[in-house]
Design an enzyme around this catalytic site. Structure first.
Site, short mmCIF file in Angstrom:
data_model
loop_
_atom_site.label_atom_id
_atom_site.label_comp_id
_atom_site.label_asym_id
_atom_site.label_seq_id
_atom_site.Cartn_x
_atom_site.Cartn_y
_atom_site.Cartn_z
N ASP A 136 60.17 29.54 18.34
CA ASP A 136 59.89 29.95 19.71
C ASP A 136 58.63 30.80 19.85
O ASP A 136 58.42 31.43 20.90
CB ASP A 136 61.09 30.71 20.28
N GLY A 142 67.14 38.16 13.40
CA GLY A 142 67.94 37.10 12.81
C GLY A 142 67.34 36.59 11.51
O GLY A 142 66.12 36.48 11.39
N ARG A 193 69.20 44.62 13.50
CA ARG A 193 68.47 44.97 14.72
C ARG A 193 68.66 46.46 14.95
O ARG A 193 69.77 46.97 14.79
CB ARG A 193 68.98 44.15 15.90
N ARG A 236 68.44 29.32 22.57
CA ARG A 236 68.81 29.77 23.92
C ARG A 236 67.65 29.67 24.90
O ARG A 236 67.84 29.32 26.06
CB ARG A 236 69.31 31.22 23.85
N ASP A 277 64.24 29.37 15.47
CA ASP A 277 64.10 28.82 16.82
C ASP A 277 62.74 28.16 17.09
O ASP A 277 62.61 27.41 18.06
CB ASP A 277 64.33 29.92 17.87
N THR A 332 61.90 32.83 11.96
CA THR A 332 62.93 32.55 12.94
C THR A 332 63.18 31.06 12.99
O THR A 332 62.22 30.27 12.99
CB THR A 332 62.54 33.05 14.35
N ASP A 353 59.71 37.68 17.69
CA ASP A 353 58.86 38.42 18.62
C ASP A 353 59.24 39.89 18.74
O ASP A 353 58.37 40.76 18.83
CB ASP A 353 58.85 37.75 20.00
#
Length: 320
Positions: A129, A11, A72, A171, A127, A125, A103
């Protein structure tokens, strides 16, 4: 190190262009040739590669998205696809690759390192995360995008006396919801890491209404519920409040990066080139306590990401 490549994978996130710029210009400053690999690992497999110079990265630091584009690649995960990528790397004489992504992108970089290609990963990213770093490139911009959306929604929500559920990305990690919810003054924040009670959400809404509050903002991280509309229906049934759902979606990924993200990406990109010059491989760059750090990819990916519980509790306290 005579020649390196740079790619963005997975992303996109605001600040990726600033990171690309930092890698390219830092490398050229140290007399290292740089090539841009387009469309991530997919472009690597297909040889979608071009030489980069100072002009290649002019006027991109303020732009969202990624000039190298991203994708991707399922093929890269196969033995055949991976070997094709190695062959392209050999043909172009690439000795090291800077991978900007999350990741999944880092796992690809680790695999390349095991095959003898020097790799350094930068956390791109929205996120946030990745547990090894305080912040990822693009997270701050995404949070500010959500905060601005909350302000806009609050204006119309107040006019109509409504409750609004704002569904944001994240998510598996609720950092966007938490940081934006606290900054935006949300009454309730729902994240995947913490249990929530619809009755508690409704209680907060009713208490606010009883003291004359004309609106209520509920921040929901995507993926917590199968259907966010079910939460809206439950709130209507329990409180009678006119409740609307707004899903922000990919608007959170776009836009000009904040000064924080531009600086973070620039600092990380500079460190990546330093690591390449030191012949270090299978490393990822991060930030801890405002200091740029680097550590082994496998070690970084093994660290479990946890929600900031103190911050989460503070958001509850301030929303009474």
């Amino acid at each position: 190190m005579r020649k390196i490549g740079v790619l963005t994978s997975g992303g996109d996130s605001p600040g990726m262009n600033a990171a690309i710029r930092a890698v390219v210009r830092s490398a050229i400053y140290h007399d290292i040739k740089v090539v841009g690999i387009k469309r991530g690992y997919e472009g690597l497999i297909n040889g979608d590669i071009e030489d980069m110079n100072l002009s290649s990265v002019a006027d991109i630091i303020h732009r969202g998205g990624t000039m190298l584009r991203t994708a991707r690649s399922d093929e890269f995960r196969t033995e055949k696809g991976f070997n094709k990528a190695l062959n392209v790397i050999k043909i172009f004489g690439i000795e090291g690759i800077v991978v900007i992504g999350g990741d999944g992108s880092f796992k690809g970089a680790e695999k390349l390192s095991q095959a003898g290609i020097s790799t350094v990963g930068l956390p791109g990213t929205i996120d946030n995360d990745l547990a090894y770093t305080d912040y990822t490139i693009g997270f701050d911009t995404a949070v500010n995008t959500v905060v601005n959306a909350i302000s806009n929604i609050r204006d119309t929500s107040t006019s109509h006396g409504r409750a609004n559920i704002v569904e944001v990305m994240g998510r598996h990690c609720g950092d966007i919801a938490l940081y934006a919810g606290l900054a935006g003054g949300a009454e309730s924040i729902i994240v995947p890491e913490e249990p929530f009670s619809i009755d508690e959400i409704c209680k907060r809404l009713i208490q606010g209404r009883n003291r004359g509050k004309l609106h209520s903002i509920i921040i929901l991280a995507e993926g917590v519920l199968n259907d966010a509309n079910e939460l809206a229906k439950a709130i209507v049934e329990k409180t009678g409040a006119d409740t609307r759902l707004t899903t922000l979606g990919h608007i959170q990924r776009g836009g000009s990066p904040t000064a924080f993200d531009r600086n973070l990406a620039s600092r990380m990109g500079g460190r990546a080139v330093q690591l390449m010059m030191e012949n270090k491989t299978s490393r990822v760059v991060g930030i801890k306590g405002n200091e740029i750090i680097d550590l082994d990819i496998s070690e970084a990916l093994s660290i479990k990401k946890e929600i900031n519980k103190d911050m989460f509790e503070l958001a509850k306290i301030l929303s009474i």
